[in-house]
Design an enzyme around this catalytic site. Structure first.
Site, PDB file in Angstrom:
ATOM      1  N   SER A   1      36.493  44.725  28.641  1.00  0.00           N
ATOM      2  CA  SER A   1      37.809  43.914  27.983  1.00  0.00           C
ATOM      3  C   SER A   1      37.813  44.458  26.582  1.00  0.00           C
ATOM      4  O   SER A   1      37.701  45.594  26.218  1.00  0.00           O
ATOM      5  CB  SER A   1      37.778  42.651  28.337  1.00  0.00           C
ATOM      6  OG  SER A   1      39.165  42.346  28.209  1.00  0.00           O
TER       7      SER A   1
ATOM      8  N   ASP B   1      42.879  42.556  38.726  1.00  0.00           N
ATOM      9  CA  ASP B   1      42.737  42.066  37.551  1.00  0.00           C
ATOM     10  C   ASP B   1      44.162  41.695  36.886  1.00  0.00           C
ATOM     11  O   ASP B   1      45.169  42.301  36.811  1.00  0.00           O
ATOM     12  CB  ASP B   1      42.068  43.193  36.483  1.00  0.00           C
ATOM     13  CG  ASP B   1      41.573  42.791  35.103  1.00  0.00           C
ATOM     14  OD1 ASP B   1      42.428  41.979  34.524  1.00  0.00           O
ATOM     15  OD2 ASP B   1      40.856  43.308  34.841  1.00  0.00           O
TER      16      ASP B   1
ATOM     17  N   HIS C   1      39.048  40.345  36.844  1.00  0.00           N
ATOM     18  CA  HIS C   1      38.532  40.583  35.426  1.00  0.00           C
ATOM     19  C   HIS C   1      37.339  39.929  35.137  1.00  0.00           C
ATOM     20  O   HIS C   1      36.636  40.136  34.156  1.00  0.00           O
ATOM     21  CB  HIS C   1      39.551  39.764  34.539  1.00  0.00           C
ATOM     22  CG  HIS C   1      39.418  40.463  33.087  1.00  0.00           C
ATOM     23  ND1 HIS C   1      39.688  41.793  32.876  1.00  0.00           N
ATOM     24  CD2 HIS C   1      39.212  39.646  32.050  1.00  0.00           C
ATOM     25  CE1 HIS C   1      39.662  42.088  31.437  1.00  0.00           C
ATOM     26  NE2 HIS C   1      39.192  40.779  30.910  1.00  0.00           N
TER      27      HIS C   1
END
Ligand SMILES: N[C@@H](CCC(=O)N[C@@H](CS)C(=O)NCC(=O)O)C(=O)O
Length: 276
Positions: free
Chosen positions: A148, A223, A256
């Site tokens: 991320s 996600d 995620h």
């Protein structure tokens, strides 16, 4: 450097330390995993791991299960924190999770009140590797990975320092921060309004210019942040334009979280090991 803890793990050692960072002007903590071959006097390559928003060095080391495969491959893992820390370090006035503490974005801040401490790019590229290479039995072989915000960090660090990293991988990276809410918020705070400077920290902008550090990116298609924040299609477009060696994989059903990372970290470490 002060030891904090030491735990045996898959025959090697997971260790945490604190140290005074001159680049960040504060005390920082980091984690290092040393594989079993180190106890035979061998030096090993290092994979640096950059975590995402809200993380410390502990999320990856506790949740990804990477030590098992690092032990087998004979590679050290190093996980820094995600921002400067401590009394006197600026934070977002509202305590938001996506700016300030836990959200350094791996840039060198030029704007106030951030510039005094938020120099995470130099910390990750220079100060921390120098410390690791001075005090631990490691070679000069380095690779970098992240998730991320840390995927953005890993890609931009590798793209800007081609000779220093033999490969880069990312999970769910913020691929085009100049064009998403997380990136715009962080870059306008840390870098001010000069959008030319923002582009130096945008993986898609950098990848469109070309390069040859092999890159593997995994992205879950379930996600929640995919469309608004992560935008892997921008990275693919950049790689197509420049002929960059990017392998981008959309993984069906994955979200995620670290459950996703744990599912594919073995492939990422094996990818790095193929490129030493
Ligand atoms: N929705 C989350 C965003 C933060 C988030 O998803 N953080 C990811 C990285 S972007 C993470 O790794 N969190 C810590 C963990 O899962 O251990 C929040 O509001 O705190």
């Amino acid at each position: 450097m002060e030891p904090i803890s030491s735990n045996k793990c898959f025959g090697g050692w997971h260790k945490r330390y604190s140290h005074q960072s001159s680049v960040l002007n504060c005390t920082m903590e980091f984690a290092v995993y040393l594989p079993p071959v180190v106890s035979e006097g061998k030096s090993v390559p290092v994979v640096y791991w950059l975590s995402g928003l809200t993380c410390t060095d502990e999320n990856f080391m506790q949740k990804a299960g990477a030590q098992r495969i690092a032990a087998e491959l004979g590679v050290a893992l190093v996980a820094p924190d995600t921002s400067p820390r401590g009394e006197g370090v600026a934070d977002d006035a509202d305590g938001a999770y996506d700016l300030g503490l836990g959200a350094g974005f791996y840039v060198n801040a030029t704007a106030e009140p951030w510039a005094r401490h938020y120099q995470m790019y130099d910390y990750v590229v220079k100060e921390l590797p120098e410390l690791i290479e001075q005090y631990f039995p490691v070679t000069q072989q380095r690779a970098i990975s992240g998730h991320s915000m840390g995927g953005h960090g890993a890609l931009t660090v590798a793209l800007q320092n081609a000779g220093r990293y033999s490969s880069v991988t990312a999970f769910s990276p913020i691929s085009n921060p100049v064009d998403c809410p997380w990136g715009k918020k962080a870059f306008s705070a840390y870098l001010g309004s000069d959008e030319k400077l923002w582009q130096e920290y945008d993986a898609s902008v950098l990848m469109a210019k070309g390069g040859d550090v092999p890159a593997l990116v995994d992205q879950g298609d379930a996600d929640n942040f995919l469309r608004e924040q992560l935008k892997p299609e921008a990275l693919q477009k950049a790689a197509d334009k420049s002929g960059y060696p990017l392998e981008l994989r959309l993984q069906p059903g994955y979200d995620h979280s670290y459950y996703f990372i744990a599912s594919f970290i073995e492939e990422h470490l094996r990818f790095h090991a193929r490129h030493w």
